[in-house]
Design a protein around this motif. Structure first.
Motif, PDB file in Angstrom:
ATOM      1  N   ALA A   2       0.834  -1.202   0.000  1.00 56.65           N
ATOM      2  CA  ALA A   2       0.000   0.000   0.000  1.00 56.65           C
ATOM      3  C   ALA A   2       0.867   1.251   0.000  1.00 56.65           C
ATOM      4  N   ASP A   3       0.301   2.356  -0.505  1.00 59.13           N
ATOM      5  CA  ASP A   3       1.046   3.611  -0.556  1.00 59.13           C
ATOM      6  C   ASP A   3       1.541   4.034   0.816  1.00 59.13           C
ATOM      7  N   SER A   4       0.719   3.877   1.857  1.00 55.17           N
ATOM      8  CA  SER A   4       1.137   4.284   3.204  1.00 55.17           C
ATOM      9  C   SER A   4       2.302   3.428   3.691  1.00 55.17           C
ATOM     10  N   ASP A   5       2.323   2.147   3.308  1.00 50.52           N
ATOM     11  CA  ASP A   5       3.445   1.284   3.670  1.00 50.52           C
ATOM     12  C   ASP A   5       4.726   1.721   2.972  1.00 50.52           C
ATOM     13  N   MET A   6       4.616   2.122   1.709  1.00 44.75           N
ATOM     14  CA  MET A   6       5.784   2.611   0.970  1.00 44.75           C
ATOM     15  C   MET A   6       6.340   3.876   1.608  1.00 44.75           C
ATOM     16  N   ILE A   7       5.456   4.774   2.008  1.00 38.17           N
ATOM     17  CA  ILE A   7       5.897   6.026   2.644  1.00 38.17           C
ATOM     18  C   ILE A   7       6.615   5.716   3.943  1.00 38.17           C
ATOM     19  N   LYS A   8       6.067   4.792   4.728  1.00 34.21           N
ATOM     20  CA  LYS A   8       6.688   4.400   5.992  1.00 34.21           C
ATOM     21  C   LYS A   8       8.054   3.766   5.741  1.00 34.21           C
ATOM     22  N   LEU A   9       8.102   2.868   4.758  1.00 34.88           N
ATOM     23  CA  LEU A   9       9.338   2.159   4.468  1.00 34.88           C
ATOM     24  C   LEU A   9      10.425   3.102   3.961  1.00 34.88           C
ATOM     25  N   TYR A  10      10.071   3.999   3.062  1.00 35.04           N
ATOM     26  CA  TYR A  10      11.054   4.922   2.500  1.00 35.04           C
ATOM     27  C   TYR A  10      10.955   6.272   3.203  1.00 35.04           C
ATOM     28  N   SER A  11      11.259   6.268   4.475  1.00 36.38           N
ATOM     29  CA  SER A  11      11.190   7.474   5.288  1.00 36.38           C
ATOM     30  C   SER A  11      12.195   8.518   4.804  1.00 36.38           C
ATOM     31  N   ALA A 119      11.741  -2.227   7.567  1.00 37.27           N
ATOM     32  CA  ALA A 119      11.963  -3.192   6.483  1.00 37.27           C
ATOM     33  C   ALA A 119      11.838  -4.640   6.948  1.00 37.27           C
ATOM     34  N   ARG A 120      11.699  -4.865   8.241  1.00 38.71           N
ATOM     35  CA  ARG A 120      11.536  -6.235   8.751  1.00 38.71           C
ATOM     36  C   ARG A 120      10.417  -6.972   8.029  1.00 38.71           C
ATOM     37  N   ASP A 121       9.340  -6.258   7.769  1.00 38.29           N
ATOM     38  CA  ASP A 121       8.148  -6.879   7.177  1.00 38.29           C
ATOM     39  C   ASP A 121       8.281  -7.135   5.679  1.00 38.29           C
ATOM     40  N   TYR A 122       9.385  -6.711   5.072  1.00 40.34           N
ATOM     41  CA  TYR A 122       9.561  -6.827   3.627  1.00 40.34           C
ATOM     42  C   TYR A 122      10.764  -7.720   3.338  1.00 40.34           C
ATOM     43  N   LYS A 123      10.553  -9.020   3.453  1.00 36.97           N
ATOM     44  CA  LYS A 123      11.641  -9.995   3.322  1.00 36.97           C
ATOM     45  C   LYS A 123      12.383  -9.878   1.990  1.00 36.97           C
ATOM     46  N   ASN A 124      11.676  -9.448   0.953  1.00 38.38           N
ATOM     47  CA  ASN A 124      12.324  -9.311  -0.356  1.00 38.38           C
ATOM     48  C   ASN A 124      13.343  -8.179  -0.378  1.00 38.38           C
TER      49      ASN A 124
END
Length: 150
Positions: A2-11, A119-124
């Motif tokens: 989701a867009d909100s997850d991307m924003i969180k991930l790429y702080s 990034a823990r939640d994004y194993k890839n």
């Protein structure tokens, strides 16, 4: 994702680190050179390292990675000079545990990795984040092998 997850991930902090990776000049006469590639995303890191007295005396890196891999390279580049093989190996093991097992952030001097906790939640993405430390640990092994052969 989701867009909100991307924003969180790429702080903003991750993007700051990615834009200011230290020690990006390759060494002309390193003791070891290691190139690592993440098969999932194609990120690559090439590390040059010189070791004197058992610690990193000089370090250079060429980073072609996503923002997360670049941020990790920035943390490593900002802290690796003057570090022993055991300190670098500890950081590698602690970062891997942080990502895969929800372990704590690596200890100082590599404590800047807290920015990558989302990034823990994004194993890839884990392999890209690990590239620079994996390459540095392998570079220490190359240096030891060369010294043992002499």
């Amino acid at each position: 994702m989701a867009d909100s997850d991307m924003i969180k991930l790429y702080s903003g902090r991750i993007l700051e680190l990615a834009a200011s990776i230290p020690l990006t000049t390759r060494l002309t006469d390193p003791d070891a050179t290691v190139r690592k590639r993440s098969p999932l995303c194609g990120s690559t890191v090439t590390v040059d390292m010189t070791v004197q007295g058992g610690v990193v005396a000089a370090f250079g890196q060429d980073v072609k990675a996503c923002a997360l891999g670049q941020a990790a390279a920035a943390v490593v580049g900002g802290n690796i000079v003057g570090r022993s093989e055991q300190e670098v190996r500890n950081a590698q093991q602690q970062l891997r545990a942080m990502l895969k097992d929800a372990g704590p952030v690596p200890e100082a001097p590599f404590d800047g990795f807290e920015v990558l906790e989302p990034a823990r939640d994004y194993k890839n993405r884990h392999a890209s984040i690990m590239l620079t430390l994996d390459a540095a640990v392998e570079a220490f092994a190359q240096v030891r092998a060369t010294q043992d052969a002499q």
